[in-house]
Design a protein around this motif. Structure first.
Motif, short mmCIF file in Angstrom:
data_model
loop_
_atom_site.label_atom_id
_atom_site.label_comp_id
_atom_site.label_asym_id
_atom_site.label_seq_id
_atom_site.Cartn_x
_atom_site.Cartn_y
_atom_site.Cartn_z
N VAL A 23 0.84 -1.21 0.00
CA VAL A 23 0.00 0.00 0.00
C VAL A 23 0.87 1.25 0.00
N PHE A 24 1.88 1.27 0.85
CA PHE A 24 2.75 2.46 0.93
C PHE A 24 3.49 2.69 -0.38
N LEU A 25 4.08 1.64 -0.94
CA LEU A 25 4.88 1.79 -2.15
C LEU A 25 4.03 2.14 -3.37
N VAL A 26 2.80 1.64 -3.41
CA VAL A 26 1.91 1.95 -4.53
C VAL A 26 1.44 3.40 -4.46
N LEU A 27 1.16 3.88 -3.26
CA LEU A 27 0.57 5.21 -3.11
C LEU A 27 1.59 6.34 -3.01
N ALA A 28 2.83 6.04 -2.66
CA ALA A 28 3.82 7.10 -2.43
C ALA A 28 4.01 7.98 -3.65
N ASN A 29 4.14 7.39 -4.82
CA ASN A 29 4.39 8.17 -6.03
C ASN A 29 3.17 9.01 -6.44
N PRO A 30 1.97 8.43 -6.53
CA PRO A 30 0.80 9.27 -6.85
C PRO A 30 0.56 10.37 -5.82
N LEU A 31 0.81 10.09 -4.55
CA LEU A 31 0.60 11.10 -3.51
C LEU A 31 1.58 12.26 -3.64
N THR A 32 2.75 11.98 -4.21
CA THR A 32 3.70 13.06 -4.48
C THR A 32 3.10 14.06 -5.47
N ILE A 33 2.48 13.52 -6.52
CA ILE A 33 1.83 14.39 -7.52
C ILE A 33 0.66 15.14 -6.89
N CYS A 52 1.40 31.61 -8.50
CA CYS A 52 1.28 30.18 -8.23
C CYS A 52 1.65 29.37 -9.48
N ALA A 53 2.41 28.33 -9.26
CA ALA A 53 2.81 27.46 -10.37
C ALA A 53 2.69 26.01 -9.91
N PHE A 54 2.06 25.21 -10.73
CA PHE A 54 1.88 23.80 -10.42
C PHE A 54 3.01 23.01 -11.07
N PHE A 55 3.98 22.65 -10.26
CA PHE A 55 5.09 21.85 -10.77
C PHE A 55 5.43 20.76 -9.76
N VAL A 56 6.03 19.71 -10.27
CA VAL A 56 6.43 18.57 -9.44
C VAL A 56 7.93 18.37 -9.59
N ASP A 57 8.63 18.38 -8.48
CA ASP A 57 10.09 18.22 -8.49
C ASP A 57 10.48 17.05 -7.60
N TYR A 58 10.95 15.97 -8.21
CA TYR A 58 11.34 14.78 -7.45
C TYR A 58 12.68 14.94 -6.74
N HIS A 59 13.32 16.07 -6.96
CA HIS A 59 14.57 16.35 -6.26
C HIS A 59 14.29 17.05 -4.93
N ILE A 60 13.27 17.90 -4.91
CA ILE A 60 12.99 18.71 -3.73
C ILE A 60 11.88 18.11 -2.87
N ASP A 61 10.78 17.73 -3.49
CA ASP A 61 9.60 17.33 -2.74
C ASP A 61 9.05 16.03 -3.30
N SER A 62 9.40 14.92 -2.68
CA SER A 62 8.94 13.63 -3.18
C SER A 62 8.78 12.65 -2.02
N MET A 63 7.59 12.08 -1.94
CA MET A 63 7.32 11.10 -0.88
C MET A 63 8.03 9.78 -1.12
#
Length: 328
Positions: A23-33, A52-63
């Motif tokens: 459950v954790f591994l499946v949801l971690a990536n979608p929850l980051t978005i 305001c800007a909608f951006f996703v950065d896996y370097h700064i903010d990623s579960m």
């Protein structure tokens, strides 16, 4: 290779941990978005839309940066806790080969880690298509990299469990291994600086070469991949944890099938390791406390006192952890 009966046994024994891990591994990536999306929505509700800007950065903010923890938990449950509880002795008495037991345990955890994160990757990709963020940084590289680092830590702790006699020893061995490549270079260099008075970086053509050497050394220390800074570096950097995963797998496999004497309650299953590891712990204690003593007193006297204290501490820690039997 993997036995169905053993697989069912492992599933029933670790069912709750496995399901929670999935459950954790499946949801971690979608929850980051979704987390980035909710922050943008909150910004739009209270600020000027231009700000305001909608951006996703896996370097700064990623579960997904903590997904490697799941690999450690699974490895401890599959091997370490079994040794601590004594159920591994019963399992080894069943009509299965040691190879079948290790392969079943290892690949059960590995499949959970990889397949769950692949599903999470797919869900995150679909969510990106639906929400349409303005910018997505390191999505593929970060997601695949976390899978590799998760497997690396899982393989490391599984290998430690094949060498250690209880869960505590397994975790301590894995942690020591994860920092050892850095310690065996940096501690001697730091002590050389104190004794000789010559700074090590001066032995290099310039200070940039020294920092490059130090950074490259950290790349071979598993603990360096706990931090997500590797995401912004070369994509080929991930070859190092991939190779280390394979190496740890073979170490764990060979150790598991070769160590027939369980030595119930002792730190290492292989008695031959006791003395060399004790000596290593004492030496590292001497070098480490020597640096601390010199830093505190800024004198050779403080350095010597620190080394003496480090030797005593290293001896006591190694003696009571390695040579003393843990009661169950």
């Amino acid at each position: 290779m993997v036995d169905r009966g053993l697989l069912y046994r492992e599933w029933k024994q670790n069912q709750v941990v496995i399901l929670l891990s999935i459950v954790f591994l499946v949801l971690a990536n979608p929850l980051t978005i979704y987390h980035s999306y909710s922050l943008n929505e909150s910004c739009l509700a209270h600020s000027d839309p231009k700000l305001c800007a909608f951006f996703v950065d896996y370097h700064i903010d990623s579960m997904i940066q903590v997904n490697w923890v799941i690999g450690i938990i699974l490895a401890v449950c599959l091997v370490g806790l079994e040794r601590s509880r004594g159920t591994m002795d019963f399992l080894l008495g069943l009509p299965y080969t040691r190879s079948q037991i290790f392969q079943t345990k290892f690949w059960l955890g590995a499949v959970v880690i990889v397949v769950s994160q692949l599903i999470g990757f797919l869900l995150a990709w679909l969510l990106i298509l639906f929400l349409k963020p303005e910018q997505v940084n390191f999505f593929e590289h970060g997601s695949i990299g976390v899978m590799i680092t998760s497997i690396m830590f899982y393989s490391l702790v599984m290998a430690a469990g094949s060498l250690a006699g209880n869960a505590f020893a397994q975790l301590l061995t894995a942690f020591a291994t994860s920092v050892l490549p850095y310690l065996i270079i940096v501690l001697p260099f730091s002590n050389i600086e104190i004794i000789s008075g010559v700074q090590v970086w001066r032995l290099f053509p310039n200070v940039e070469y020294y920092f490059d050497f130090e950074n490259n050394l950290m790349d071979f220390s598993p603990i360096a991949y706990v931090d997500s800074s590797w995401v912004a570096e070369s994509k080929y950097l991930l070859l190092i944890p991939a190779v280390m995963s394979i190496l740890f797998y073979f170490i764990g496999y060979i150790s598991f099938i070769k160590h027939h004497n369980e030595r119930n309650g002792y730190f290492f299953l292989w008695k031959t390791l006791d003395r060399p590891i004790q000596i290593l712990v004492i030496v590292l204690g001497i070098l480490g406390f020597g640096i601390v003593g010199h830093s505190a007193g800024e004198s050779i006297a403080g350095y010597i006192i620190g080394m003496i204290i480090g030797g005593i501490v290293g001896f006591l820690i190694s003696y009571f952890s390695i040579f003393k039997k843990v009661r169950r």
